[in-house]
Design an enzyme around this catalytic site. Structure first.
Site, short mmCIF file in Angstrom:
data_model
loop_
_atom_site.label_atom_id
_atom_site.label_comp_id
_atom_site.label_asym_id
_atom_site.label_seq_id
_atom_site.Cartn_x
_atom_site.Cartn_y
_atom_site.Cartn_z
N ARG A 225 0.84 -1.19 0.00
CA ARG A 225 0.00 0.00 0.00
C ARG A 225 0.88 1.25 0.00
O ARG A 225 1.94 1.27 0.64
CB ARG A 225 -0.91 0.03 1.25
N HIS A 273 -0.98 -0.03 -9.74
CA HIS A 273 -1.62 -0.99 -8.81
C HIS A 273 -2.09 -2.24 -9.58
O HIS A 273 -3.28 -2.57 -9.58
CB HIS A 273 -2.80 -0.34 -8.06
P1 NDP Z 1 -1.27 -11.92 4.86
O1 NDP Z 1 -2.22 -11.45 5.90
O2 NDP Z 1 -1.32 -13.32 4.42
O3 NDP Z 1 0.23 -11.62 5.32
C1 NDP Z 1 0.58 -10.46 6.03
C2 NDP Z 1 1.99 -10.63 6.58
O4 NDP Z 1 2.39 -9.38 7.16
C3 NDP Z 1 2.10 -11.68 7.68
O5 NDP Z 1 3.28 -12.40 7.56
C4 NDP Z 1 2.12 -10.83 8.96
O6 NDP Z 1 2.82 -11.41 10.04
C5 NDP Z 1 2.88 -9.62 8.47
N1 NDP Z 1 2.62 -8.47 9.35
C6 NDP Z 1 1.44 -7.89 9.64
N2 NDP Z 1 1.61 -6.87 10.51
C7 NDP Z 1 2.93 -6.84 10.79
C8 NDP Z 1 3.72 -6.04 11.65
N3 NDP Z 1 3.20 -5.06 12.40
N4 NDP Z 1 5.04 -6.28 11.70
C9 NDP Z 1 5.60 -7.29 10.97
N5 NDP Z 1 4.89 -8.10 10.13
C10 NDP Z 1 3.56 -7.86 10.05
O7 NDP Z 1 -1.48 -10.93 3.61
P2 NDP Z 1 -1.22 -11.22 2.06
O8 NDP Z 1 0.13 -11.80 1.92
O9 NDP Z 1 -2.36 -11.94 1.46
O10 NDP Z 1 -1.27 -9.72 1.49
C11 NDP Z 1 -0.37 -8.73 1.95
C12 NDP Z 1 -0.77 -7.36 1.42
O11 NDP Z 1 -0.49 -7.25 0.04
C13 NDP Z 1 -2.26 -7.02 1.51
O12 NDP Z 1 -2.64 -6.61 2.80
C14 NDP Z 1 -2.39 -5.90 0.50
O13 NDP Z 1 -2.20 -4.65 1.12
C15 NDP Z 1 -1.26 -6.16 -0.48
N6 NDP Z 1 -1.75 -6.53 -1.82
C16 NDP Z 1 -1.42 -5.76 -2.89
C17 NDP Z 1 -1.84 -6.10 -4.15
C18 NDP Z 1 -1.44 -5.30 -5.33
O14 NDP Z 1 -1.93 -5.54 -6.43
N7 NDP Z 1 -0.54 -4.36 -5.19
C19 NDP Z 1 -2.68 -7.27 -4.37
C20 NDP Z 1 -2.95 -8.03 -3.20
C21 NDP Z 1 -2.51 -7.66 -1.97
P3 NDP Z 1 2.30 -12.78 10.74
O15 NDP Z 1 2.61 -13.87 9.73
O16 NDP Z 1 3.13 -12.88 11.95
O17 NDP Z 1 0.84 -12.61 10.98
C1 OXD Z 2 -5.71 -6.30 -2.83
C2 OXD Z 2 -5.30 -5.37 -3.84
O1 OXD Z 2 -5.57 -5.99 -1.64
O2 OXD Z 2 -5.73 -5.48 -4.99
O3 OXD Z 2 -6.17 -7.39 -3.17
O4 OXD Z 2 -4.50 -4.45 -3.58
#
Ligand code: NDP
Ligand code: OXD
Length: 313
Positions: A225, A273
């Site tokens: 993001r 994006h």
């Molecule tokens: P997940 O919820 O599966 O993974 C999130 C990861 O972030 C976990 O490993 C979590 O740790 C870690 N995390 C969360 N908070 C913290 C923190 N404070 N400190 C350290 N680590 C942290 O999410 P996804 O992998 O499915 O997606 C990740 C992000 O990708 C989405 O939230 C979205 O914003 C972005 N995204 C962007 C897209 C694009 O097209 N640009 C498309 C899809 C998603 P833990 O394992 O310990 O819980």
């Molecule tokens: C998502 C994205 O969060 O598209 O899936 O960014």
């Protein structure tokens, strides 16, 4: 069973058709103000009115992986929120991040510029070991990206909130956890990939202090993001030379406003994006399967992608 669809910026008709085909017994309709109360909502960045006018919801299904826009709303306490769990996004994210890492490491951008200028020039190959990649966020997407980068023999570090066992795609990843291990993670990494969710804890996390801790000549790939990045700090570190460049797929304001300094910066590669798109058919199938499971009495805890609203992801 009634399902209401409210997805800002998404053409509704193909989704409605897909959900109707996958859940033939359900009454699936497009939400509009004053619409009848539904059991399940399928949403992307809905307005607050939608939430306020749907008191009977048993669960909300977000048609993306990130729930930051949804969690900015006032949700009824205890409402179940379920996000997309991969649904075809992790392979796209792996493609995108690998191309960005490889393009930078192999200097393909420079080769293209040379050729465009009519110059047939070789550069000394760089050492892969000099480009350790650090992935922030080792969830569904981050783990898949780690696996893909390792297939190209990159050294991969990973950082998450909770400590990860060295198994599966993380078996050969050097993992770090929590704020106390963030400095060690950053200083072990030259290329930084951000795959964190946007939460109160992670907003502005890519700032002058953190990005300065990357190895000199660092490179940032932000695919999570825009609000993770303090734009002015990124620009300052690019201009000082501490950072060699960045690939940015996401921005604080989207579309990126005209005149924003990112547009013209020579060290930035920008995309709109698009690193991992929501795939409609895969998403409809996943959501329909989960609605079917809940309607059949299966517990919410049996579903993948249930959001911990208090943690924000
Ligand atoms: P997940 O919820 O599966 O993974 C999130 C990861 O972030 C976990 O490993 C979590 O740790 C870690 N995390 C969360 N908070 C913290 C923190 N404070 N400190 C350290 N680590 C942290 O999410 P996804 O992998 O499915 O997606 C990740 C992000 O990708 C989405 O939230 C979205 O914003 C972005 N995204 C962007 C897209 C694009 O097209 N640009 C498309 C899809 C998603 P833990 O394992 O310990 O819980
Ligand atoms: C998502 C994205 O969060 O598209 O899936 O960014």
């Amino acid at each position: 069973m009634r399902i209401t669809f409210c997805c800002t910026g998404t053409a509704p008709e193909p989704w409605l058709q897909g959900l109707r085909a996958a859940l033939p017994g359900a009454d699936v309709s497009l939400w509009s103000p004053g619409a009848p109360a539904a059991d399940y909502g399928v949403v992307w960045a809905p307005p607050q009115t939608f939430i306020d006018q749907q008191p009977g919801l048993k669960a909300l299904f977000n048609i993306g992986a990130g729930v930051d826009a949804l969690l900015r709303l006032r949700l009824p306490p205890g409402l179940a929120v379920v996000r997309l769990d991969d649904a075809g996004m992790s392979v796209q994210m792996a493609e995108y991040v690998c191309q960005a890492v490889i393009r930078h490491f192999r200097e393909f951008d420079r080769a293209e510029a040379d050729m465009a200028a009519g110059q047939w020039a070789f550069r000394k190959p760089r050492q892969r070991a000099d480009f350790p990649v650090g992935i922030m966020g080792l969830g569904v997407l981050g783990s898949r990206v780690a696996q893909a980068l390792q297939a190209f023999d990159f050294t991969v570090n990973g950082w998450s909130r909770s400590a990860k066992p060295a198994v599966g795609p993380l078996a050969h990843v050097r993992t770090f956890a929590g704020e106390e291990q963030l400095p060690a993670f950053l200083s072990a990494s030259r290329v930084l990939v951000n795959l964190l969710p946007l939460t109160t804890q992670t907003e502005n996390i890519l700032n002058h202090q953190t990005l300065s801790q990357l190895q000199p000549g660092g490179y940032v790939i932000n695919v999570a993001r825009g609000a993770h990045v303090v734009d002015a700090d990124l620009l300052a570190l690019l201009d000082s030379g501490h950072l060699a460049g960045a690939t940015l797929d996401v921005f604080r304001t989207e579309p990126l406003p005209a005149g924003h300094p990112f547009w013209q910066h020579p060290k930035l590669t920008l995309t709109p994006h698009t690193s991992a798109r929501t795939l409609r058919d895969e998403s409809v199938a996943q959501i329909a399967r989960k609605i079917g499971a809940l309607a059949a009495g299966e517990p919410l805890s049996s579903l993948a992608g249930v959001v911990d609203v208090t943690q924000g992801y």
